[in-house]
Design a protein around this motif. Structure first.
Motif, PDB file in Angstrom:
ATOM      1  N   GLN A  92      17.967 -14.501  17.780  1.00  0.00           N
ATOM      2  CA  GLN A  92      18.309 -14.625  16.365  1.00  0.00           C
ATOM      3  C   GLN A  92      17.105 -14.991  15.501  1.00  0.00           C
ATOM      4  OE1 GLN A  92      21.668 -17.271  16.016  1.00  0.00           O
ATOM      5  NE2 GLN A  92      22.772 -16.234  17.643  1.00  0.00           N
ATOM      6  N   GLN A  93      16.037 -15.493  16.117  1.00  0.00           N
ATOM      7  CA  GLN A  93      14.852 -15.903  15.370  1.00  0.00           C
ATOM      8  C   GLN A  93      13.801 -14.793  15.278  1.00  0.00           C
ATOM      9  OE1 GLN A  93      13.710 -19.486  17.426  1.00  0.00           O
ATOM     10  NE2 GLN A  93      15.133 -20.736  16.250  1.00  0.00           N
ATOM     11  N   VAL A  94      14.086 -13.656  15.884  1.00  0.00           N
ATOM     12  CA  VAL A  94      13.199 -12.508  15.782  1.00  0.00           C
ATOM     13  C   VAL A  94      13.902 -11.483  14.898  1.00  0.00           C
ATOM     14  CG1 VAL A  94      11.983 -10.696  17.025  1.00  0.00           C
ATOM     15  CG2 VAL A  94      12.197 -12.981  18.042  1.00  0.00           C
ATOM     16  N   LYS A  95      13.295 -11.150  13.781  1.00  0.00           N
ATOM     17  CA  LYS A  95      13.903 -10.248  12.790  1.00  0.00           C
ATOM     18  C   LYS A  95      13.235  -8.882  12.860  1.00  0.00           C
ATOM     19  CE  LYS A  95      16.150 -13.777  11.028  1.00  0.00           C
ATOM     20  NZ  LYS A  95      17.167 -14.285  11.876  1.00  0.00           N
ATOM     21  N   VAL A  96      14.061  -7.839  12.811  1.00  0.00           N
ATOM     22  CA  VAL A  96      13.555  -6.464  12.827  1.00  0.00           C
ATOM     23  C   VAL A  96      13.991  -5.784  11.540  1.00  0.00           C
ATOM     24  CG1 VAL A  96      13.602  -4.240  14.017  1.00  0.00           C
ATOM     25  CG2 VAL A  96      13.683  -6.366  15.353  1.00  0.00           C
ATOM     26  N   MET A  97      13.011  -5.258  10.800  1.00  0.00           N
ATOM     27  CA  MET A  97      13.286  -4.508   9.576  1.00  0.00           C
ATOM     28  C   MET A  97      12.714  -3.106   9.755  1.00  0.00           C
ATOM     29  SD  MET A  97      12.321  -7.951   7.718  1.00  0.00           S
ATOM     30  CE  MET A  97      11.158  -7.985   9.001  1.00  0.00           C
ATOM     31  N   VAL A  98      13.499  -2.090   9.373  1.00  0.00           N
ATOM     32  CA  VAL A  98      13.085  -0.698   9.543  1.00  0.00           C
ATOM     33  C   VAL A  98      13.140   0.021   8.202  1.00  0.00           C
ATOM     34  CG1 VAL A  98      13.502   1.455  10.778  1.00  0.00           C
ATOM     35  CG2 VAL A  98      14.049  -0.717  11.888  1.00  0.00           C
ATOM     36  N   GLU A  99      12.087   0.765   7.906  1.00  0.00           N
ATOM     37  CA  GLU A  99      12.018   1.582   6.693  1.00  0.00           C
ATOM     38  C   GLU A  99      11.846   3.044   7.109  1.00  0.00           C
ATOM     39  OE1 GLU A  99       8.981   0.011   3.998  1.00  0.00           O
ATOM     40  OE2 GLU A  99       9.179  -1.878   5.084  1.00  0.00           O
ATOM     41  N   PRO A 100      12.937   3.832   7.105  1.00  0.00           N
ATOM     42  CA  PRO A 100      12.830   5.244   7.491  1.00  0.00           C
ATOM     43  C   PRO A 100      12.369   6.117   6.330  1.00  0.00           C
ATOM     44  CG  PRO A 100      15.120   4.684   7.114  1.00  0.00           C
ATOM     45  CD  PRO A 100      14.321   3.423   6.896  1.00  0.00           C
ATOM     46  N   PHE A 101      11.757   7.251   6.649  1.00  0.00           N
ATOM     47  CA  PHE A 101      11.341   8.214   5.635  1.00  0.00           C
ATOM     48  C   PHE A 101      11.298   9.609   6.261  1.00  0.00           C
ATOM     49  CE2 PHE A 101       7.735   6.009   7.471  1.00  0.00           C
ATOM     50  CZ  PHE A 101       6.863   7.018   7.859  1.00  0.00           C
ATOM     51  N   TYR A 102      11.446  10.593   5.420  1.00  0.00           N
ATOM     52  CA  TYR A 102      11.500  11.990   5.844  1.00  0.00           C
ATOM     53  C   TYR A 102      10.102  12.596   5.773  1.00  0.00           C
ATOM     54  CZ  TYR A 102      13.021  16.883   6.014  1.00  0.00           C
ATOM     55  OH  TYR A 102      13.200  18.202   6.349  1.00  0.00           O
ATOM     56  N   LEU A 103       9.715  13.343   6.810  1.00  0.00           N
ATOM     57  CA  LEU A 103       8.410  14.000   6.864  1.00  0.00           C
ATOM     58  C   LEU A 103       8.591  15.489   6.600  1.00  0.00           C
ATOM     59  CD1 LEU A 103       7.021  12.039   9.931  1.00  0.00           C
ATOM     60  CD2 LEU A 103       6.239  11.852   7.568  1.00  0.00           C
ATOM     61  N   ASP A 104       8.629  15.823   5.335  1.00  0.00           N
ATOM     62  CA  ASP A 104       8.902  17.199   4.910  1.00  0.00           C
ATOM     63  C   ASP A 104       7.882  18.184   5.483  1.00  0.00           C
ATOM     64  OD1 ASP A 104      10.416  19.103   3.341  1.00  0.00           O
ATOM     65  OD2 ASP A 104       8.683  19.184   2.012  1.00  0.00           O
ATOM     66  N   GLY A 105       6.606  17.829   5.471  1.00  0.00           N
ATOM     67  CA  GLY A 105       5.557  18.730   5.939  1.00  0.00           C
ATOM     68  C   GLY A 105       5.622  19.056   7.419  1.00  0.00           C
ATOM     69  N   ASP A 106       6.255  18.187   8.217  1.00  0.00           N
ATOM     70  CA  ASP A 106       6.395  18.416   9.666  1.00  0.00           C
ATOM     71  C   ASP A 106       7.739  19.029  10.029  1.00  0.00           C
ATOM     72  OD1 ASP A 106       3.887  17.271  10.062  1.00  0.00           O
ATOM     73  OD2 ASP A 106       4.703  15.273  10.389  1.00  0.00           O
ATOM     74  N   SER A 107       8.621  19.141   9.055  1.00  0.00           N
ATOM     75  CA  SER A 107       9.981  19.628   9.302  1.00  0.00           C
ATOM     76  C   SER A 107      10.092  21.110   8.955  1.00  0.00           C
ATOM     77  CB  SER A 107      10.980  18.832   8.451  1.00  0.00           C
ATOM     78  OG  SER A 107      10.937  17.462   8.790  1.00  0.00           O
ATOM     79  N   SER A 108      11.111  21.753   9.528  1.00  0.00           N
ATOM     80  CA  SER A 108      11.385  23.155   9.233  1.00  0.00           C
ATOM     81  C   SER A 108      12.888  23.380   9.261  1.00  0.00           C
ATOM     82  CB  SER A 108      10.698  24.074  10.244  1.00  0.00           C
ATOM     83  OG  SER A 108      11.140  25.403  10.070  1.00  0.00           O
ATOM     84  N   MET A 109      13.480  23.576   8.079  1.00  0.00           N
ATOM     85  CA  MET A 109      14.931  23.799   8.015  1.00  0.00           C
ATOM     86  C   MET A 109      15.324  25.077   8.756  1.00  0.00           C
ATOM     87  SD  MET A 109      15.845  22.598   4.154  1.00  0.00           S
ATOM     88  CE  MET A 109      17.607  22.511   4.404  1.00  0.00           C
ATOM     89  N   THR A 110      14.485  26.103   8.686  1.00  0.00           N
ATOM     90  CA  THR A 110      14.826  27.380   9.340  1.00  0.00           C
ATOM     91  C   THR A 110      14.815  27.259  10.861  1.00  0.00           C
ATOM     92  OG1 THR A 110      12.524  28.111   9.223  1.00  0.00           O
ATOM     93  CG2 THR A 110      13.990  28.799   7.422  1.00  0.00           C
ATOM     94  N   GLU A 111      14.034  26.311  11.387  1.00  0.00           N
ATOM     95  CA  GLU A 111      13.985  26.087  12.840  1.00  0.00           C
ATOM     96  C   GLU A 111      14.861  24.909  13.276  1.00  0.00           C
ATOM     97  OE1 GLU A 111       9.891  25.605  13.944  1.00  0.00           O
ATOM     98  OE2 GLU A 111       9.306  27.503  13.023  1.00  0.00           O
TER      99      GLU A 111
END
Length: 127
Positions: free
Chosen positions: A6-25
């Motif tokens: 309980q004394q170790v806190k984890v915070m996560v900030e996600p983000f999208y990598l558009d340049g590495d992604s491919s909707m067609t694939e």
């Protein structure tokens, strides 16, 4: 859950990598920056990670391994460790959650730190 967990806190900030992604694939790449803050009075070391990744299609992926980004960081009392990594999904939305296995350097006792679920979503699929 132990008191140390309980004394170790984890915070996560996600983000999208558009340049590495491919909707067609059907390749959607997400980055995430994790901050692990040790609010306890003793040093801890992160030994291993477990991730449960649930894409929007429901096909769960599990990832287990030693440390994070090639390290097993020692985090002193009152300090934090930050790293950035990525996940590749075959659909535009998903959820990640998991645990870190750590060790209390003073007692050599291992304990689990939960990572709360966080959402991965490409900008076109945020609701």
């Amino acid at each position: 859950m132990s008191e140390l967990s309980q004394q170790v806190k984890v915070m996560v900030e996600p983000f999208y990598l558009d340049g590495d992604s491919s909707m067609t694939e059907n390749r959607f790449v997400f980055g995430y920056t994790v901050t692990i803050r040790n609010d306890s009075e003793q040093a801890i070391q992160l030994l291993a990670r477990y991730w449960k990744i649930t894409p929007g299609n429901g096909q769960v992926q599990e990832v287990r391994g030693e440390g994070v980004v090639g390290e097993q960081p020692l985090i002193a009392a009152g300090e934090h460790f930050r790293y950035t990594s990525r996940a590749v999904l075959d659909c535009a939305v998903g959820v990640m959650e998991g645990t870190y296995t750590c060790i209390d350097n003073a007692t050599q006792t291992t304990f689990e730190v939960p990572i709360k679920p966080f959402r991965l979503a490409s900008p076109l699929h945020v609701h």
